[in-house]
Scaffold this motif. Structure first.
Motif, mmCIF file in Angstrom:
data_model
loop_
_atom_site.group_PDB
_atom_site.id
_atom_site.type_symbol
_atom_site.label_atom_id
_atom_site.label_comp_id
_atom_site.label_asym_id
_atom_site.label_seq_id
_atom_site.Cartn_x
_atom_site.Cartn_y
_atom_site.Cartn_z
ATOM 1 N N LEU A 112 0.853 -1.182 0.000
ATOM 2 C CA LEU A 112 0.000 0.000 0.000
ATOM 3 C C LEU A 112 0.893 1.237 0.000
ATOM 4 C CD1 LEU A 112 -2.518 -1.168 2.745
ATOM 5 C CD2 LEU A 112 -2.592 -1.591 0.285
ATOM 6 N N LEU A 113 0.576 2.216 -0.830
ATOM 7 C CA LEU A 113 1.418 3.388 -1.005
ATOM 8 C C LEU A 113 0.623 4.671 -0.791
ATOM 9 C CD1 LEU A 113 2.088 1.101 -3.397
ATOM 10 C CD2 LEU A 113 3.895 2.714 -3.903
ATOM 11 N N SER A 114 1.344 5.732 -0.387
ATOM 12 C CA SER A 114 0.733 7.048 -0.230
ATOM 13 C C SER A 114 1.749 8.119 -0.575
ATOM 14 C CB SER A 114 0.236 7.252 1.205
ATOM 15 O OG SER A 114 -0.234 8.575 1.382
ATOM 16 N N ALA A 115 1.257 9.234 -1.082
ATOM 17 C CA ALA A 115 2.110 10.385 -1.375
ATOM 18 C C ALA A 115 2.358 11.216 -0.127
ATOM 19 C CB ALA A 115 1.465 11.254 -2.456
ATOM 20 N N GLU A 116 1.682 10.900 0.981
ATOM 21 C CA GLU A 116 1.824 11.640 2.224
ATOM 22 C C GLU A 116 2.756 10.911 3.183
ATOM 23 O OE1 GLU A 116 0.405 14.561 2.482
ATOM 24 O OE2 GLU A 116 -0.610 14.328 0.549
ATOM 25 N N ALA A 117 3.545 11.654 3.937
ATOM 26 C CA ALA A 117 4.374 11.059 4.980
ATOM 27 C C ALA A 117 3.492 10.632 6.153
ATOM 28 C CB ALA A 117 5.418 12.059 5.455
ATOM 29 N N SER A 118 3.880 9.536 6.824
ATOM 30 C CA SER A 118 3.160 9.010 7.988
ATOM 31 C C SER A 118 1.673 8.816 7.696
ATOM 32 C CB SER A 118 3.337 9.953 9.193
ATOM 33 O OG SER A 118 4.707 10.092 9.515
ATOM 34 N N ALA A 119 1.383 8.271 6.532
ATOM 35 C CA ALA A 119 -0.015 8.092 6.121
ATOM 36 C C ALA A 119 -0.671 6.907 6.809
ATOM 37 C CB ALA A 119 -0.090 7.916 4.610
ATOM 38 N N PHE A 120 0.117 5.970 7.300
ATOM 39 C CA PHE A 120 -0.444 4.735 7.852
ATOM 40 C C PHE A 120 -0.234 4.661 9.364
ATOM 41 C CE2 PHE A 120 0.957 3.770 3.475
ATOM 42 C CZ PHE A 120 -0.286 3.534 2.914
ATOM 43 N N ASP A 121 -1.293 4.264 10.072
ATOM 44 C CA ASP A 121 -1.220 4.132 11.519
ATOM 45 C C ASP A 121 -1.591 2.712 11.930
ATOM 46 O OD1 ASP A 121 -3.930 4.028 11.053
ATOM 47 O OD2 ASP A 121 -4.373 5.983 11.950
ATOM 48 N N GLU A 122 -1.839 2.517 13.225
ATOM 49 C CA GLU A 122 -2.163 1.180 13.724
ATOM 50 C C GLU A 122 -3.462 0.657 13.116
ATOM 51 O OE1 GLU A 122 -0.084 -0.573 15.535
ATOM 52 O OE2 GLU A 122 1.291 1.117 15.425
ATOM 53 N N GLU A 123 -4.427 1.549 12.936
ATOM 54 C CA GLU A 123 -5.689 1.130 12.326
ATOM 55 C C GLU A 123 -5.452 0.626 10.907
ATOM 56 O OE1 GLU A 123 -10.101 2.853 11.016
ATOM 57 O OE2 GLU A 123 -8.595 4.207 11.877
#
Length: 236
Positions: free
Chosen positions: A142-153
């Motif tokens: 899974l990819l995102s253009a934003e930094a720190s886009a992914f959390d525990e959820e």
């Protein structure tokens, strides 16, 4: 009767229902490619922060193949990881079931990847190991253009999506192998019928003739059968 916990929130109930629907939808897919395409698009729709996704197959722990992608960005990022021989996908496939990168530009684990990731517009990544089979391994990325886009959820939901995808893919691969075996058996039966009619022999003798031709020409039996049913003859 619902199996959901009575104190579950409305959002949790909705997510559980959505994941249950996803599991059923994936199980209905009978072709591995269709399972993977469905999985990557569902991952983007369900996992918080995900903007793009891919399923990567890796051979010899280095050669990366994009088996399913949501965009050219995801495909390009897979190619870069394969070119450099480093990245979250390869780490997830090789040793860790889940790998998260909050900012690829400054991540010391993959120093060469940071600049290339920036060129593609990828800052964050979340990877899940899907399967390990002989010399081929698979991961959901899974990819995102934003930094720190992914959390525990995101990790929790992504892990559930990956688990459903892995189970469905395993089932589809078995079905695909079975379908191939049945198709091969059918075409061999047709070839035997041609030889039985042409040479006035029984089924066992026809199969012996087909097997001998396969050995003499060093061609797989089902390929020889396809040739015979298509052309009506076997080249010497």
């Amino acid at each position: 009767m619902s199996t959901l916990l009575p104190d579950a929130s409305g959002a949790e109930k909705s997510l559980a229902a959505t994941l249950a629907d996803l599991a059923r939808d994936l199980q209905r897919e009978q072709v591995p490619d269709d399972v993977m395409v469905h999985s990557v698009h569902s991952a983007v729709a369900l996992v918080p922060g995900a903007q793009e996704a891919s399923i990567s197959l890796v051979r010899s722990r280095r050669h990366v193949l994009s088996a399913a992608v949501t965009s050219d960005v995801a495909r390009g990022f897979d190619a870069v990881q394969g070119e450099l021989g480093e990245g979250p996908c390869l780490a997830a496939i090789a040793s860790e079931p889940v790998v998260r990168a909050d900012d690829l530009a400054g991540d010391p684990r993959w120093p060469r990847l940071g600049a290339r990731a920036g060129e593609l517009g990828v800052r964050s990544m979340l990877c899940f190991q899907l399967f390990v089979h002989e010399n081929t391994l698979g991961a959901l990325n899974l990819l995102s253009a934003e930094a720190s886009a992914f959390d525990e959820e995101a990790e929790t939901v992504g892990a559930m999506v990956a688990a459903h995808a892995a189970v469905a893919l395993a089932g589809a691969q078995k079905f695909d192998h079975l379908r191939t075996a049945l198709a091969n058996r059918d075409v061999i039966g047709q070839a035997k019928g041609i030889l039985m009619e042409r040479f006035k022999v029984d089924a066992d003798r026809a199969f012996d003739l087909l097997t001998r031709a396969s050995q003499d020409r060093n061609v797989k039996l089902h390929r020889l059968a396809v040739e015979l049913t298509r052309t009506g003859s076997l080249e010497r």
